[in-house]
Write an enzyme that holds these catalytic residues in place. Structure first.
Site, PDB file in Angstrom:
ATOM      1  N   HIS A  75       0.838  -1.195   0.000  1.00 36.18           N
ATOM      2  CA  HIS A  75       0.000   0.000   0.000  1.00 36.18           C
ATOM      3  C   HIS A  75       0.881   1.256   0.000  1.00 36.18           C
ATOM      4  CE1 HIS A  75      -3.280  -2.596   1.967  1.00 36.18           C
ATOM      5  NE2 HIS A  75      -3.780  -2.182   0.824  1.00 36.18           N
TER       6      HIS A  75
ATOM      7  N   CYS B 212      -3.090   0.756   9.480  1.00 32.19           N
ATOM      8  CA  CYS B 212      -4.119  -0.179   9.012  1.00 32.19           C
ATOM      9  C   CYS B 212      -5.160  -0.520  10.064  1.00 32.19           C
ATOM     10  CB  CYS B 212      -3.481  -1.501   8.581  1.00 32.19           C
ATOM     11  SG  CYS B 212      -1.902  -1.354   7.788  1.00 32.19           S
TER      12      CYS B 212
HETATM   13  C1  CIR Z   1      -3.912  -7.534   3.436  1.00 27.11           C
HETATM   14  O1  CIR Z   1      -3.050  -8.078   2.721  1.00 27.11           O
HETATM   15  O2  CIR Z   1      -4.887  -6.975   2.965  1.00 27.11           O
HETATM   16  C2  CIR Z   1      -3.750  -7.600   4.934  1.00 27.11           C
HETATM   17  N1  CIR Z   1      -3.128  -8.830   5.310  1.00 27.11           N
HETATM   18  C3  CIR Z   1      -2.922  -6.439   5.423  1.00 27.11           C
HETATM   19  C4  CIR Z   1      -3.559  -5.108   5.184  1.00 27.11           C
HETATM   20  C5  CIR Z   1      -2.726  -3.982   5.662  1.00 27.11           C
HETATM   21  N2  CIR Z   1      -3.397  -2.749   5.492  1.00 27.11           N
HETATM   22  C6  CIR Z   1      -2.802  -1.600   5.218  1.00 27.11           C
HETATM   23  O3  CIR Z   1      -1.598  -1.561   4.979  1.00 27.11           O
HETATM   24  N3  CIR Z   1      -3.554  -0.518   5.141  1.00 27.11           N
END
Ligand code: CIR
Length: 253
Positions: free
Chosen positions: A161, A248
């Site tokens: 991201h 997140c």
């Molecule tokens: C994913 O791959 O979607 C989750 N395991 C981690 C999401 C992390 N979110 C973020 O960086 N905003």
């Protein structure tokens, strides 16, 4: 200044969440402890924290940031790029209607994870990642403009991201690592550059002049303290195993 946050308790199925980290499976009891410490830190920064119930149907659902963009003017429910995460938005939309009666939505074929969005005042940078496509960004910019805000895209190659590699700490200060260091879009900011061996610390969050930072990154901590912030280190090892970081885990508004 922020006054509220929404978080969601991790579910036991988080151990099957999406991951490229190769750091092993999360330890669920430890993740719950770390999540509680995160809530306590947000409260310490003056936020009222809404804690949503865990949802076993969605292993990654504690990473609420990706499901909505919440701004002073509007809230936009996303269409997450990963198939297993799309259904996470329902519970978030329900929670946000308390604060935003008129929610806006990103619709297919647009996809967007709000972890790809960085707020700088009234402007939003949108990373074009494997989760966020051009159409998702187009819809997002249109929603923002209707609400007196603006957005622009940033091409990405290396990271999950946008905010995996860049965080805005207000006062024109940006924490950056990896490919984000040289993006022309960020040329006008003061940059606090995070070394490769502490790259995970580039995902940190400004909360009312405190900075929540992953624990155990002493160089990043010193540089951010040097810039005048009160740093609150937090252990997020169990979320790092799922490619998740501090931003997140909450929606802040
Ligand atoms: C994913 O791959 O979607 C989750 N395991 C981690 C999401 C992390 N979110 C973020 O960086 N905003």
């Amino acid at each position: 200044m922020f006054s509220k946050a929404i978080v969601k308790t991790p579910c036991p199925e988080m151990i099957s969440g999406i991951s490229s980290a190769q750091l092993g499976k999360p330890d669920y009891p430890k993740a719950l402890e770390q999540h509680q410490a995160y809530i306590t830190a947000l409260e310490h920064c003056g936020l009222e924290v809404w804690v949503l119930e865990p949802d076993s149907a969605f292993p990654d659902s504690c990473f609420v940031e990706d499901t909505a963009l919440v701004t002073p003017n509007c809230a936009i429910i996303t269409n997450p790029g990963a198939a297993s995460r799309k259904g996470e938005t329902k519970a978030i939309a329900e929670a946000l209607t308390t604060f935003y009666p008129n929610l806006l939505f990103i619709e297919a074929p647009g996809t967007l994870d709000a972890g790809d969005m960085m707020m700088v005042g009234n402007h939003f940078y949108i990373g074009l990642s494997e989760r966020t496509n051009q159409e998702g960004a187009r819809q997002m910019i249109s929603h923002l403009e209707v609400n007196g805000q603006s957005g622009s895209t940033v091409a990405m190659n290396e990271m999950l991201h946008l905010k995996t590699g860049v965080s805005y700490l207000e006062y024109n200060n940006l924490v950056v690592t990896g490919e984000m260091v040289t993006k022309p879009a960020f040329d006008a900011f003061n940059k606090i550059i995070v070394a490769k061996d502490e790259a995970y610390a580039a995902n940190c969050i400004w909360v009312n002049d405190n900075v929540l930072l992953p624990a155990g990154r002493p160089k990043a901590r010193a540089a951010i303290e040097q810039a005048g912030y009160q740093v609150i280190p937090l252990d997020t090892s169990e979320f790092e195993k799922l490619d998740g970081g501090l931003s997140c885990l909450s929606l802040r508004f």
